[in-house]
Design a protein around this motif. Structure first.
Motif, PDB file in Angstrom:
ATOM      1  N   PRO A   1      -0.592  16.236   9.454  1.00 34.46           N
ATOM      2  CA  PRO A   1      -0.578  15.521   8.183  1.00 34.46           C
ATOM      3  C   PRO A   1      -1.964  15.040   7.780  1.00 34.46           C
ATOM      4  N   GLU A   2      -2.187  15.003   6.486  1.00 34.79           N
ATOM      5  CA  GLU A   2      -3.465  14.575   5.915  1.00 34.79           C
ATOM      6  C   GLU A   2      -3.180  13.639   4.743  1.00 34.79           C
ATOM      7  N   ARG A   3      -3.743  12.433   4.826  1.00 37.32           N
ATOM      8  CA  ARG A   3      -3.615  11.521   3.693  1.00 37.32           C
ATOM      9  C   ARG A   3      -4.537  11.993   2.596  1.00 37.32           C
ATOM     10  N   VAL A   4      -4.009  12.274   1.432  1.00 36.20           N
ATOM     11  CA  VAL A   4      -4.866  12.752   0.335  1.00 36.20           C
ATOM     12  C   VAL A   4      -5.250  11.620  -0.609  1.00 36.20           C
ATOM     13  N   SER A   5      -4.407  10.615  -0.719  1.00 36.34           N
ATOM     14  CA  SER A   5      -4.705   9.526  -1.640  1.00 36.34           C
ATOM     15  C   SER A   5      -3.873   8.299  -1.301  1.00 36.34           C
ATOM     16  N   GLY A   6      -4.432   7.130  -1.593  1.00 29.38           N
ATOM     17  CA  GLY A   6      -3.717   5.882  -1.398  1.00 29.38           C
ATOM     18  C   GLY A   6      -4.043   4.903  -2.500  1.00 29.38           C
ATOM     19  N   ILE A   7      -3.154   3.929  -2.667  1.00 23.65           N
ATOM     20  CA  ILE A   7      -3.389   2.862  -3.640  1.00 23.65           C
ATOM     21  C   ILE A   7      -2.857   1.570  -3.039  1.00 23.65           C
ATOM     22  N   ASN A   8      -3.688   0.522  -3.052  1.00 26.52           N
ATOM     23  CA  ASN A   8      -3.211  -0.737  -2.502  1.00 26.52           C
ATOM     24  C   ASN A   8      -2.589  -1.595  -3.592  1.00 26.52           C
ATOM     25  N   SER A   9      -2.134  -2.768  -3.224  1.00 29.07           N
ATOM     26  CA  SER A   9      -1.415  -3.591  -4.200  1.00 29.07           C
ATOM     27  C   SER A   9      -2.322  -4.076  -5.325  1.00 29.07           C
ATOM     28  N   ALA A  10      -3.620  -4.103  -5.079  1.00 26.27           N
ATOM     29  CA  ALA A  10      -4.570  -4.506  -6.115  1.00 26.27           C
ATOM     30  C   ALA A  10      -4.909  -3.360  -7.058  1.00 26.27           C
ATOM     31  N   GLY A  11      -4.409  -2.173  -6.739  1.00 28.73           N
ATOM     32  CA  GLY A  11      -4.680  -1.019  -7.587  1.00 28.73           C
ATOM     33  C   GLY A  11      -5.916  -0.241  -7.196  1.00 28.73           C
ATOM     34  N   VAL A  12      -6.513  -0.585  -6.079  1.00 24.76           N
ATOM     35  CA  VAL A  12      -7.682   0.147  -5.604  1.00 24.76           C
ATOM     36  C   VAL A  12      -7.221   1.478  -5.000  1.00 24.76           C
ATOM     37  N   THR A  13      -7.854   2.557  -5.443  1.00 24.82           N
ATOM     38  CA  THR A  13      -7.434   3.890  -5.026  1.00 24.82           C
ATOM     39  C   THR A  13      -8.453   4.530  -4.099  1.00 24.82           C
ATOM     40  N   THR A  14      -7.958   5.402  -3.242  1.00 26.65           N
ATOM     41  CA  THR A  14      -8.819   6.167  -2.346  1.00 26.65           C
ATOM     42  C   THR A  14      -8.356   7.620  -2.356  1.00 26.65           C
ATOM     43  N   TYR A  15      -9.299   8.518  -2.109  1.00 22.31           N
ATOM     44  CA  TYR A  15      -9.013   9.944  -2.080  1.00 22.31           C
ATOM     45  C   TYR A  15      -9.781  10.597  -0.946  1.00 22.31           C
ATOM     46  N   THR A  16      -9.164  11.593  -0.327  1.00 21.84           N
ATOM     47  CA  THR A  16      -9.923  12.380   0.619  1.00 21.84           C
ATOM     48  C   THR A  16     -10.884  13.262  -0.152  1.00 21.84           C
ATOM     49  N   ASP A  17     -12.000  13.610   0.470  1.00 18.69           N
ATOM     50  CA  ASP A  17     -13.069  14.288  -0.264  1.00 18.69           C
ATOM     51  C   ASP A  17     -12.618  15.573  -0.944  1.00 18.69           C
TER      52      ASP A  17
ATOM     53  N   GLY B   1       0.843  -1.172   0.000  1.00 20.40           N
ATOM     54  CA  GLY B   1       0.000   0.000   0.000  1.00 20.40           C
ATOM     55  C   GLY B   1       0.891   1.240   0.000  1.00 20.40           C
ATOM     56  N   MET B   2       0.532   2.196  -0.828  1.00 24.31           N
ATOM     57  CA  MET B   2       1.307   3.428  -0.950  1.00 24.31           C
ATOM     58  C   MET B   2       0.352   4.614  -0.863  1.00 24.31           C
ATOM     59  N   SER B   3       0.843   5.697  -0.320  1.00 24.53           N
ATOM     60  CA  SER B   3      -0.014   6.868  -0.150  1.00 24.53           C
ATOM     61  C   SER B   3       0.750   8.157  -0.399  1.00 24.53           C
ATOM     62  N   TRP B   4      -0.013   9.198  -0.655  1.00 21.36           N
ATOM     63  CA  TRP B   4       0.481  10.574  -0.632  1.00 21.36           C
ATOM     64  C   TRP B   4      -0.164  11.242   0.587  1.00 21.36           C
ATOM     65  N   VAL B   5       0.672  11.811   1.410  1.00 18.73           N
ATOM     66  CA  VAL B   5       0.248  12.510   2.618  1.00 18.73           C
ATOM     67  C   VAL B   5       0.778  13.924   2.528  1.00 18.73           C
ATOM     68  N   ARG B   6      -0.047  14.905   2.851  1.00 18.18           N
ATOM     69  CA  ARG B   6       0.425  16.283   2.797  1.00 18.18           C
ATOM     70  C   ARG B   6       0.329  16.930   4.169  1.00 18.18           C
TER      71      ARG B   6
ATOM     72  N   GLY C   1     -11.718  14.052  -7.822  1.00 17.76           N
ATOM     73  CA  GLY C   1     -11.960  14.666  -9.116  1.00 17.76           C
ATOM     74  C   GLY C   1     -10.833  15.565  -9.579  1.00 17.76           C
ATOM     75  N   ARG C   2      -9.894  15.872  -8.694  1.00 22.97           N
ATOM     76  CA  ARG C   2      -8.777  16.742  -9.078  1.00 22.97           C
ATOM     77  C   ARG C   2      -7.433  16.019  -9.009  1.00 22.97           C
ATOM     78  N   PHE C   3      -7.297  15.079  -8.102  1.00 18.48           N
ATOM     79  CA  PHE C   3      -6.048  14.345  -7.914  1.00 18.48           C
ATOM     80  C   PHE C   3      -6.213  12.924  -8.461  1.00 18.48           C
ATOM     81  N   THR C   4      -5.147  12.413  -9.048  1.00 17.47           N
ATOM     82  CA  THR C   4      -5.139  11.034  -9.519  1.00 17.47           C
ATOM     83  C   THR C   4      -3.836  10.365  -9.117  1.00 17.47           C
ATOM     84  N   ILE C   5      -3.950   9.298  -8.347  1.00 13.96           N
ATOM     85  CA  ILE C   5      -2.773   8.541  -7.922  1.00 13.96           C
ATOM     86  C   ILE C   5      -2.562   7.382  -8.890  1.00 13.96           C
ATOM     87  N   SER C   6      -1.297   7.079  -9.133  1.00 10.77           N
ATOM     88  CA  SER C   6      -1.000   5.967 -10.045  1.00 10.77           C
ATOM     89  C   SER C   6       0.379   5.407  -9.730  1.00 10.77           C
TER      90      SER C   6
END
Length: 121
Positions: free
Chosen positions: A45-61, A33-38, A65-70
Motif C-alpha cells: 500500500p502507498e498513501r497518495v494523499s491525506g487531509i487533516n481536520s484543519a484542511g491541510v493536505t499532503t501528496y506523495t511526489d 485525518g483522512m487519506s487515500w491509500v492505493r 499536481g495531478r491529484f486533489t483531495i477534498s
C-alpha cells in the motif's frame, strides 16, 4: 458503526480523469485525518494523499499536481480528483480514517473496501 464506502473507479485511458468519492457514516469526516491509500498489483500500500481536520493536505511526489483531495462536509464524504492518469496509477484505491485529527502513517483505524482504477489504452 463506522463505515467507509469508496466509489468512482473504473477503466480510463492514459491522460484521462476520474473522481473518487468515499461516503462515511458513523463519524464526522472533517474531525479526523483522512487519506487515500492505493495498492497496485503485486505491491504494498502507498498513501497518495491525506487531509487533516484543519484542511491541510499532503501528496506523495508522484501525484503532486495531478491529484486533489477534498472533503464535502455537507455530504460527509472524502473525494479525490485524479487528472492526467498514467498506467502506473493503476491500483485499488482505499479511503482511510485516522485515529486522530492528523494524518499519521500507521495510525489508521478504518479502511473502506476500495475502488479499482485501471489506466490502459
Amino acid at each position: 458503526e463506522v463505515q467507509l464506502q469508496a466509489s468512482g473507479g473504473g477503466l480510463v485511458q492514459p491522460g484521462g480523469s476520474l473522481r473518487l468519492s468515499c461516503a462515511a457514516t458513523g463519524f464526522v469526516v472533517s474531525s479526523y485525518g483522512m487519506s487515500w491509500v492505493r495498492q497496485a498489483p503485486g505491491k504494498g500500500p502507498e498513501r497518495v494523499s491525506g487531509i487533516n481536520s484543519a484542511g491541510v493536505t499532503t501528496y506523495t511526489d508522484s501525484v503532486k499536481g495531478r491529484f486533489t483531495i477534498s472533503r464535502d462536509n455537507a455530504k460527509n464524504t472524502l473525494n479525490l480528483q485524479i487528472n492526467s492518469l498514467k498506467p502506473e496509477d493503476t491500483a485499488v484505491y482505499f479511503c482511510t480514517k485516522d485515529r486522530s485529527n492528523s494524518v499519521v502513517a500507521g495510525n489508521e483505524d478504518y479502511w473502506g473496501q476500495g475502488t479499482l482504477v485501471t489506466v490502459s489504452s
